[in-house]
Design a protein around this motif. Structure first.
Motif, PDB file in Angstrom:
ATOM      1  N   SER A  61       1.362  16.067   4.152  1.00  0.00           N
ATOM      2  CA  SER A  61       1.528  17.070   3.693  1.00  0.00           C
ATOM      3  C   SER A  61       1.581  17.797   4.734  1.00  0.00           C
ATOM      4  CB  SER A  61       0.419  17.458   2.466  1.00  0.00           C
ATOM      5  OG  SER A  61      -0.280  17.500   2.913  1.00  0.00           O
ATOM      6  N   HIS A  62       2.652  19.160   4.946  1.00  0.00           N
ATOM      7  CA  HIS A  62       2.406  19.851   5.960  1.00  0.00           C
ATOM      8  C   HIS A  62       2.829  20.849   5.221  1.00  0.00           C
ATOM      9  CE1 HIS A  62       4.568  21.055   9.988  1.00  0.00           C
ATOM     10  NE2 HIS A  62       3.491  22.077   9.424  1.00  0.00           N
ATOM     11  N   TYR A  63       1.871  22.666   5.465  1.00  0.00           N
ATOM     12  CA  TYR A  63       2.029  23.681   4.602  1.00  0.00           C
ATOM     13  C   TYR A  63       1.031  24.353   5.479  1.00  0.00           C
ATOM     14  CZ  TYR A  63       1.906  21.329   0.398  1.00  0.00           C
ATOM     15  OH  TYR A  63       2.453  19.910  -0.942  1.00  0.00           O
ATOM     16  N   LEU A  64       1.943  26.149   5.561  1.00  0.00           N
ATOM     17  CA  LEU A  64       1.824  26.972   6.279  1.00  0.00           C
ATOM     18  C   LEU A  64       1.871  28.748   5.855  1.00  0.00           C
ATOM     19  CD1 LEU A  64       0.604  28.179   9.058  1.00  0.00           C
ATOM     20  CD2 LEU A  64       3.349  28.265  10.289  1.00  0.00           C
ATOM     21  N   ASN A  65       1.173  29.230   5.225  1.00  0.00           N
ATOM     22  CA  ASN A  65       1.085  30.321   4.480  1.00  0.00           C
ATOM     23  C   ASN A  65       1.758  29.719   3.690  1.00  0.00           C
ATOM     24  OD1 ASN A  65       0.313  31.449   7.263  1.00  0.00           O
ATOM     25  ND2 ASN A  65       2.353  31.924   8.036  1.00  0.00           N
ATOM     26  N   GLY A  66       0.997  28.992   1.964  1.00  0.00           N
ATOM     27  CA  GLY A  66       1.703  29.116   1.281  1.00  0.00           C
ATOM     28  C   GLY A  66       2.637  27.934   1.128  1.00  0.00           C
ATOM     29  N   GLU A  67       3.495  27.791   2.371  1.00  0.00           N
ATOM     30  CA  GLU A  67       4.461  27.004   2.137  1.00  0.00           C
ATOM     31  C   GLU A  67       4.433  25.092   3.212  1.00  0.00           C
ATOM     32  OE1 GLU A  67       8.312  28.764   3.215  1.00  0.00           O
ATOM     33  OE2 GLU A  67       7.495  31.087   2.766  1.00  0.00           O
ATOM     34  N   GLY A  68       5.818  24.896   1.983  1.00  0.00           N
ATOM     35  CA  GLY A  68       5.408  23.449   3.005  1.00  0.00           C
ATOM     36  C   GLY A  68       5.917  22.442   2.283  1.00  0.00           C
ATOM     37  N   ALA A  69       5.972  21.163   2.126  1.00  0.00           N
ATOM     38  CA  ALA A  69       5.827  20.242   0.954  1.00  0.00           C
ATOM     39  C   ALA A  69       4.960  19.141   1.062  1.00  0.00           C
ATOM     40  CB  ALA A  69       7.496  19.999   2.023  1.00  0.00           C
ATOM     41  N   ARG A  70       5.120  17.585  -0.002  1.00  0.00           N
ATOM     42  CA  ARG A  70       3.854  16.831   0.599  1.00  0.00           C
ATOM     43  C   ARG A  70       5.351  15.560   0.342  1.00  0.00           C
ATOM     44  NH1 ARG A  70       5.458  15.760  -4.155  1.00  0.00           N
ATOM     45  NH2 ARG A  70       4.156  13.666  -4.981  1.00  0.00           N
ATOM     46  N   ALA A  71       4.718  14.774   0.841  1.00  0.00           N
ATOM     47  CA  ALA A  71       6.178  12.937   0.453  1.00  0.00           C
ATOM     48  C   ALA A  71       4.346  12.221  -0.208  1.00  0.00           C
ATOM     49  CB  ALA A  71       5.554  12.851   1.028  1.00  0.00           C
ATOM     50  N   GLU A  72       4.817  11.225  -0.636  1.00  0.00           N
ATOM     51  CA  GLU A  72       3.898   9.960  -1.630  1.00  0.00           C
ATOM     52  C   GLU A  72       5.110   8.539  -0.809  1.00  0.00           C
ATOM     53  OE1 GLU A  72       2.995   9.279  -5.983  1.00  0.00           O
ATOM     54  OE2 GLU A  72       1.717  11.816  -5.045  1.00  0.00           O
ATOM     55  N   VAL A  73       4.430   7.885  -0.180  1.00  0.00           N
ATOM     56  CA  VAL A  73       5.609   6.806   0.608  1.00  0.00           C
ATOM     57  C   VAL A  73       4.876   5.107  -0.111  1.00  0.00           C
ATOM     58  CG1 VAL A  73       6.173   5.706   2.529  1.00  0.00           C
ATOM     59  CG2 VAL A  73       5.853   8.459   2.484  1.00  0.00           C
ATOM     60  N   LYS A  74       5.873   4.573  -0.336  1.00  0.00           N
ATOM     61  CA  LYS A  74       5.129   3.472  -0.269  1.00  0.00           C
ATOM     62  C   LYS A  74       5.390   2.084   0.628  1.00  0.00           C
ATOM     63  CE  LYS A  74       6.589  -0.648  -2.916  1.00  0.00           C
ATOM     64  NZ  LYS A  74       7.256  -1.473  -3.713  1.00  0.00           N
ATOM     65  N   VAL A  75       4.538   1.736   1.471  1.00  0.00           N
ATOM     66  CA  VAL A  75       4.630   0.490   2.570  1.00  0.00           C
ATOM     67  C   VAL A  75       5.321  -0.392   2.302  1.00  0.00           C
ATOM     68  CG1 VAL A  75       3.447  -0.499   4.246  1.00  0.00           C
ATOM     69  CG2 VAL A  75       2.516   1.854   3.542  1.00  0.00           C
ATOM     70  N   ASP A  76       6.050  -0.772   3.498  1.00  0.00           N
ATOM     71  CA  ASP A  76       7.278  -2.196   3.825  1.00  0.00           C
ATOM     72  C   ASP A  76       7.023  -1.908   5.195  1.00  0.00           C
ATOM     73  OD1 ASP A  76       8.200   0.094   5.560  1.00  0.00           O
ATOM     74  OD2 ASP A  76      10.551   0.305   4.420  1.00  0.00           O
ATOM     75  N   CYS A  77       5.990  -1.959   6.391  1.00  0.00           N
ATOM     76  CA  CYS A  77       5.582  -2.587   7.536  1.00  0.00           C
ATOM     77  C   CYS A  77       4.679  -2.370   7.777  1.00  0.00           C
ATOM     78  CB  CYS A  77       7.494  -2.255   8.090  1.00  0.00           C
ATOM     79  SG  CYS A  77       7.207  -3.957   9.836  1.00  0.00           S
ATOM     80  N   LEU A  78       3.599  -3.305   8.359  1.00  0.00           N
ATOM     81  CA  LEU A  78       3.070  -2.403   9.210  1.00  0.00           C
ATOM     82  C   LEU A  78       2.339  -3.122  10.402  1.00  0.00           C
ATOM     83  CD1 LEU A  78      -0.322  -0.536   9.071  1.00  0.00           C
ATOM     84  CD2 LEU A  78      -1.506  -2.816   8.294  1.00  0.00           C
ATOM     85  N   LEU A  79       2.644  -3.200  11.457  1.00  0.00           N
ATOM     86  CA  LEU A  79       2.121  -3.959  12.798  1.00  0.00           C
ATOM     87  C   LEU A  79      -0.028  -2.861  13.217  1.00  0.00           C
ATOM     88  CD1 LEU A  79       5.490  -4.335  14.333  1.00  0.00           C
ATOM     89  CD2 LEU A  79       4.225  -5.506  13.312  1.00  0.00           C
ATOM     90  N   THR A  80      -0.134  -3.640  13.502  1.00  0.00           N
ATOM     91  CA  THR A  80      -1.418  -3.527  14.675  1.00  0.00           C
ATOM     92  C   THR A  80      -1.373  -4.153  15.933  1.00  0.00           C
ATOM     93  OG1 THR A  80      -3.009  -4.405  13.172  1.00  0.00           O
ATOM     94  CG2 THR A  80      -2.370  -2.283  12.547  1.00  0.00           C
ATOM     95  N   GLY A  81      -1.712  -3.185  17.116  1.00  0.00           N
ATOM     96  CA  GLY A  81      -2.508  -3.874  18.013  1.00  0.00           C
ATOM     97  C   GLY A  81      -3.087  -2.897  18.238  1.00  0.00           C
ATOM     98  N   GLY A  82      -4.796  -3.932  18.622  1.00  0.00           N
ATOM     99  CA  GLY A  82      -5.818  -4.046  19.269  1.00  0.00           C
ATOM    100  C   GLY A  82      -6.542  -2.482  18.222  1.00  0.00           C
ATOM    101  N   GLY A 101       0.644  -1.101   0.333  1.00  0.00           N
ATOM    102  CA  GLY A 101       0.222  -0.092   0.416  1.00  0.00           C
ATOM    103  C   GLY A 101       0.427   1.286  -0.099  1.00  0.00           C
ATOM    104  N   THR A 102       0.522   2.551   0.367  1.00  0.00           N
ATOM    105  CA  THR A 102       1.065   3.343   0.273  1.00  0.00           C
ATOM    106  C   THR A 102       0.100   4.526   1.369  1.00  0.00           C
ATOM    107  OG1 THR A 102      -1.043   4.461  -0.927  1.00  0.00           O
ATOM    108  CG2 THR A 102       1.225   3.272  -2.571  1.00  0.00           C
ATOM    109  N   PHE A 103       1.120   5.500   2.386  1.00  0.00           N
ATOM    110  CA  PHE A 103      -0.220   6.526   2.799  1.00  0.00           C
ATOM    111  C   PHE A 103       1.137   7.964   2.100  1.00  0.00           C
ATOM    112  CE2 PHE A 103       4.247   4.457   5.276  1.00  0.00           C
ATOM    113  CZ  PHE A 103       4.329   6.131   5.962  1.00  0.00           C
ATOM    114  N   GLU A 104       0.548   9.288   2.253  1.00  0.00           N
ATOM    115  CA  GLU A 104       0.847  10.471   2.185  1.00  0.00           C
ATOM    116  C   GLU A 104       0.951  11.218   3.046  1.00  0.00           C
ATOM    117  OE1 GLU A 104      -1.945  11.905  -1.380  1.00  0.00           O
ATOM    118  OE2 GLU A 104      -1.389   9.862  -2.122  1.00  0.00           O
TER     119      GLU A 104
END
Length: 188
Positions: A88-109, A83-86
């Motif tokens: 982003s963080h912007y303030l006053n029109g400045e910032g960045a975004r990122a797309e990520v390819k999942v390589d591990c997922l752990l869940t508990g409850g 899967g993927t996750f994305e």
């Protein structure tokens, strides 16, 4: 008997007769073999999905979206998550975004830790870096944490292992939390 009562009684008799005829026909018919598509679907071993904005009093626009899954057949190995996750963080029109390819997922409850490698970003130096995020799915008040909490930027994180993140210290903005965590149930 009144006309109305006769109609109801007659209608009920017809329904009973039709039901009995259908049951007889069904039991007389040759049975078809069950196919794989008839089998009940097996539940995923783990999942993290949803989108939310983080609450920041300064007005930062910070969004995280997840579509991470661990198939039932890979239940014993969280590093086979897909899967993927994305984010982003912007303030006053400045910032960045990122797309990520999942390589591990752990869940508990209701808590999930997902990691992956940045595949696309407008943050210089972020592409190719591993990042991790933690989500606590508590309904309308979900919380979130991220691996770069102590460094300030995903770029400044050195060689992060898979499935590593911080505690979910950030609050999700009111009305935006819709994260869903499917708990992992490994055979122990």
């Amino acid at each position: 008997m009144k006309r109305r009562t006769k109609i109801v009684v007659l209608g009920s008799a017809l329904l009973l007769t039709a039901g009995a005829a259908s049951a007889a026909t069904a039991s007389d018919a040759p049975r078809e073999r069950a196919t794989a598509s008839d089998a009940p679907r097996q539940r995923e071993a783990a999942a993290l999905t949803g989108t939310a904005k983080l609450y920041r009093s300064a007005g930062d626009d910070i969004t995280f979206s997840f579509d991470a899954h661990l198939a039932a057949k890979d239940k014993a190995d969280p590093s086979k998550a897909t899967g993927t996750f994305e984010f982003s963080h912007y303030l006053n029109g400045e910032g960045a975004r990122a797309e990520v390819k999942v390589d591990c997922l752990l869940t508990g409850g209701k808590v999930a830790v997902v990691s992956g490698v940045v595949t696309d970003s407008d943050l210089p130096g972020a592409k190719g870096k591993r990042v991790g995020v933690t989500v606590h799915d508590i309904g309308r008040h979900d919380r979130l944490g991220y691996s770069w909490a102590s460094t300030g930027s995903p770029v400044d994180t050195k060689e992060l292992p898979k499935c590593v993140s911080s505690a979910p210290f950030e609050k999700v903005a009111k009305g935006t939390g819709d994260f869903t965590v499917v708990p992992w149930q490994p055979e122990l």
